[in-house]
Design an enzyme around this catalytic site. Structure first.
Site, PDB file in Angstrom:
ATOM      1  N   TYR A  44      24.766  28.811  28.072  1.00 61.22           N
ATOM      2  CA  TYR A  44      25.416  27.968  27.061  1.00 61.22           C
ATOM      3  C   TYR A  44      25.681  28.759  25.785  1.00 61.22           C
ATOM      4  O   TYR A  44      26.806  28.756  25.259  1.00 61.22           O
ATOM      5  CB  TYR A  44      24.539  26.761  26.759  1.00 61.22           C
ATOM      6  CG  TYR A  44      25.039  25.909  25.614  1.00 61.22           C
ATOM      7  CD1 TYR A  44      26.160  25.087  25.777  1.00 61.22           C
ATOM      8  CD2 TYR A  44      24.402  25.910  24.376  1.00 61.22           C
ATOM      9  CE1 TYR A  44      26.633  24.305  24.737  1.00 61.22           C
ATOM     10  CE2 TYR A  44      24.868  25.135  23.324  1.00 61.22           C
ATOM     11  CZ  TYR A  44      25.973  24.340  23.506  1.00 61.22           C
ATOM     12  OH  TYR A  44      26.434  23.578  22.463  1.00 61.22           O
TER      13      TYR A  44
ATOM     14  N   LYS B 123      29.411  29.843  24.267  1.00 61.87           N
ATOM     15  CA  LYS B 123      29.798  29.391  22.931  1.00 61.87           C
ATOM     16  C   LYS B 123      30.086  30.583  22.021  1.00 61.87           C
ATOM     17  O   LYS B 123      30.996  30.537  21.182  1.00 61.87           O
ATOM     18  CB  LYS B 123      28.698  28.525  22.324  1.00 61.87           C
ATOM     19  CG  LYS B 123      28.481  27.193  23.012  1.00 61.87           C
ATOM     20  CD  LYS B 123      29.642  26.240  22.797  1.00 61.87           C
ATOM     21  CE  LYS B 123      29.578  25.529  21.481  1.00 61.87           C
ATOM     22  NZ  LYS B 123      30.581  24.446  21.350  1.00 61.87           N
TER      23      LYS B 123
END
Length: 274
Positions: A55, A59
């Site tokens: 994640y 990002k």
């Protein structure tokens, strides 16, 4: 996530959309795998290493794409202007994480499980203040004298929520509803870390046969037990960000939402156990 962001940037160029604000995350900064703390950091704070979670990495790549896209020529000859906001952990009405912790609390006789040390301070941010930060950044990008300062920049967005651990935030939001919290972690932190490693190994070994998702992992243990706080001073200076909702207002709104879903969560959990 990164590819989707690039497609949106391309669409902005083709459709002459001049302003692009990316909602990034604190996890782009860390914490790193060693759990090195940051206290009241800012955009210039040096930090050794970064989070290796998928994640956080996706990002980070998406944020880089957005900031590098600043200044691109649009189809009509205009200029694309971008910036990124890195919110802290977001809480408030509708938060799925709060609901998940509430379910576990209800199953534990109205006592929250402690998954982070009390001294692992973070500074969560209310969802309404995150939304307001986006509005203020968008307005600033339309003013040339302000836009020149924020174009191609990232900003940490927090508010005046007290610095607490993730577990203690759950308790602070609902203690007036009669909920409690366990006083300590289920096991010493080092033991919890290696227990999580064991679960990861079991998950890997079972992968060819069955999909087993561990209840915890080393990244989560580190994330939840590392002091990691940041200031919103730069956002305040560059585009006038100030929290719209006080801590007391945020706490009241969130607690009212939690109180409203408790009966249905009790029914759901009871039916699931039947």
């Amino acid at each position: 996530m990164c590819q989707g962001t690039k497609l949106l940037l391309e669409a902005c160029v083709r459709c002459n959309v001049q302003h692009f604000i990316y909602t990034s995350t604190l996890e782009v900064a860390g914490p790193n795998c060693k759990g090195d703390p940051i206290f009241n950091g800012d955009e210039d704070t040096a930090y050794d290493g970064e989070s290796k979670s998928p994640y956080a990495q996706s990002k980070r790549l998406a944020e880089d794409s957005v900031l590098k896209a600043d200044g691109q020529l649009l189809k009509d000859g205009g200029t694309l202007m971008t910036c990124a906001l890195r919110p802290m952990y977001i809480f408030g009405e509708g938060c799925p994480f709060l609901q998940g912790h509430l379910d576990k609390c209800l199953l534990n006789k109205n006592v929250y499980l402690r998954f982070s040390r009390k001294e692992a301070l973070v500074n969560p941010v209310y969802v309404g203040n995150i939304a307001w930060a986006h509005v203020q950044a968008a307005k600033a990008l339309r003013v040339p004298q302000k836009a020149k300062h924020i174009r191609g920049q990232f900003y940490y967005i927090s508010d005046d929520t007290p610095h607490v651990s993730y577990a203690d935030l759950n308790y602070e939001l609902t203690k007036d509803l009669g909920f409690g919290i366990e006083p300590r972690l289920p096991m010493p932190l080092t033991m919890l870390y290696y227990f999580s490693l064991l679960l990861e190994i079991v998950s890997f070994l079972l992968r060819p046969f069955v999909r087993y998702i561990p209840s915890t992992n080393r990244h989560l243990v580190t994330l939840l037990n590392t002091p990691f706080t940041f200031s919103y001073r730069k956002a305040q200076k560059d585009f006038g960000y100030m929290p719209r909702y006080t801590w007391e207002e945020a706490k009241q709104c969130t607690a009212q939402w939690i109180a409203s879903i408790v009966p249905q969560r009790r029914v759901y959990l009871k039916s699931k156990a039947a």
